[in-house]
Scaffold this active site. Structure first.
Site, PDB file in Angstrom:
ATOM      1  N   THR A   5       0.531  -1.468  -0.058  1.00  0.00           N
ATOM      2  CA  THR A   5      -0.330  -0.170  -0.156  1.00  0.00           C
ATOM      3  C   THR A   5       0.709   1.114  -0.208  1.00  0.00           C
ATOM      4  O   THR A   5       1.637   1.672   0.305  1.00  0.00           O
ATOM      5  CB  THR A   5      -1.461   0.552   1.350  1.00  0.00           C
ATOM      6  OG1 THR A   5      -2.455  -0.260   1.405  1.00  0.00           O
ATOM      7  CG2 THR A   5      -1.747   1.405   1.357  1.00  0.00           C
ATOM      8  N   LYS A  22      -8.320   0.141   0.761  1.00  0.00           N
ATOM      9  CA  LYS A  22      -7.899   0.069   2.008  1.00  0.00           C
ATOM     10  C   LYS A  22      -8.243   1.574   2.856  1.00  0.00           C
ATOM     11  O   LYS A  22      -7.612   1.963   3.699  1.00  0.00           O
ATOM     12  CB  LYS A  22      -6.764   0.574   1.742  1.00  0.00           C
ATOM     13  CG  LYS A  22      -5.582  -1.345   1.694  1.00  0.00           C
ATOM     14  CD  LYS A  22      -4.234  -1.394   0.992  1.00  0.00           C
ATOM     15  CE  LYS A  22      -4.128  -2.164   0.675  1.00  0.00           C
ATOM     16  NZ  LYS A  22      -3.016  -2.683  -0.298  1.00  0.00           N
ATOM     17  N   GLY A  60      -8.095   5.721   6.329  1.00  0.00           N
ATOM     18  CA  GLY A  60      -6.603   5.049   5.462  1.00  0.00           C
ATOM     19  C   GLY A  60      -6.110   4.093   6.033  1.00  0.00           C
ATOM     20  O   GLY A  60      -5.292   4.799   7.067  1.00  0.00           O
ATOM     21  N   SER A  89       4.447   1.955   1.750  1.00  0.00           N
ATOM     22  CA  SER A  89       5.614   2.337   1.225  1.00  0.00           C
ATOM     23  C   SER A  89       6.266   3.390   0.103  1.00  0.00           C
ATOM     24  O   SER A  89       6.861   3.551   0.115  1.00  0.00           O
ATOM     25  CB  SER A  89       5.882   0.234   0.447  1.00  0.00           C
ATOM     26  OG  SER A  89       4.688   0.182  -0.170  1.00  0.00           O
ATOM     27  N   ALA A 100       2.658   4.515  -7.764  1.00  0.00           N
ATOM     28  CA  ALA A 100       3.207   3.199  -8.153  1.00  0.00           C
ATOM     29  C   ALA A 100       4.100   2.803 -10.066  1.00  0.00           C
ATOM     30  O   ALA A 100       4.358   2.044  -9.423  1.00  0.00           O
ATOM     31  CB  ALA A 100       1.663   3.388  -8.575  1.00  0.00           C
ATOM     32  N   THR A 105       3.139  -0.736  -4.666  1.00  0.00           N
ATOM     33  CA  THR A 105       1.810   0.005  -4.793  1.00  0.00           C
ATOM     34  C   THR A 105       1.581  -0.393  -6.256  1.00  0.00           C
ATOM     35  O   THR A 105       2.461  -0.131  -6.615  1.00  0.00           O
ATOM     36  CB  THR A 105       2.427   1.489  -5.075  1.00  0.00           C
ATOM     37  OG1 THR A 105       2.837   1.934  -3.611  1.00  0.00           O
ATOM     38  CG2 THR A 105       0.989   2.280  -4.726  1.00  0.00           C
TER      39      THR A 105
END
Length: 180
Positions: A6, A38, A50, A129, A161, A167
Site C-alpha cells: 500500500t 484500504k 485509510g 511503502s 506506483a 504500490t
C-alpha cells in the site's frame, strides 16, 4: 513473512479533502491481491480512514478508532489521541503493524503505534511503502497545478506506483467536503 502493501495519501485543498490508496497486497515478494480496499467511511460518512500495513491489524485499529470516535463525538483529535495512547500502552495492541490516516471535514491526522498523532501543516500526508513518493508528488502538484484534491491524490498515487514495487495502479479515491 512480513506483509508489505500500500500507499495511502490524503490531500486537503480548498473545500475538499481527498483520501486515496492503491489495492496491492503482497506476501514477501509475491503479489497476492490487486484490489484491496484500504479506505473506509466512518461515522455516517463524516470521516474517512485509510490504513497501511497488516490488513487484519488495520481492521482491529479501525474498530477501536470508531469506538473512540463514538465516545468523543465531534472530537476526532481526542479520539485519535485516545487510540494512540491505547495502541502505545496495551501489550497486545503494541504488536499491531499498521498506520492510519484519519480525515474529517476539519482535521487530517496521522496515527501511529508509537503514540503519535500528527496533523500535517500543509494538509498532505502519505503512508505506506510509497508514501514518501506520493507525498512529494502531491506537494508539487498542489503548488504547480489547478487540479482538485481528488485529482492530486490520484495522480500522486499513479506516480508512486511507477516507483514503488508495493504500490499498484488499482487506485481508489474518496472525497469529503470540508467544514468552513
Amino acid at each position: 513473512m512480513k506483509w508489505r502493501s500500500t500507499t495511502i495519501l490524503c490531500v486537503r485543498k480548498a473545500d475538499k479533502v481527498a483520501l486515496g490508496g492503491d489495492g496491492q497486497v503482497t506476501l514477501g515478494t509475491t503479489i497476492v491481491k490487486h484490489d484491496t480496499k484500504k479506505i473506509r467511511w466512518m461515522l455516517d460518512n463524516k470521516v474517512l480512514v485509510g490504513f497501511a500495513g497488516s490488513t487484519a491489524d488495520a481492521f482491529a485499529l479501525l474498530e477501536r478508532f470508531e469506538a473512540k470516535a463514538k465516545n468523543y463525538p465531534g472530537n476526532i483529535p481526542r479520539a485519535a489521541t485516545e487510540l494512540a495512547r491505547d495502541w502505545r500502552t496495551d501489550r497486545i495492541l503494541r504488536r499491531l503493524e499498521a498506520l492510519m490516516i484519519v480525515a474529517s471535514g476539519e482535521h487530517t491526522l496521522l496515527i501511529t503505534g508509537q503514540g503519535d498523532v500528527i496533523q500535517p501543516t500543509d494538509g498532505i500526508v502519505g503512508i505506506g511503502s510509497g508514501g514518501p513518493y506520493a507525498t512529494a508528488a502531491a506537494r508539487a502538484l498542489l503548488a504547480n497545478t489547478d487540479l482538485s484534491a481528488a485529482q492530486i491524490v490520484r495522480k500522486s498515487l499513479e506516480i508512486a506506483a511507477g516507483i514503488d514495487i508495493y504500490t499498484n495502479q488499482e487506485i481508489a479515491v474518496e472525497e469529503l467536503l470540508c467544514q468552513k
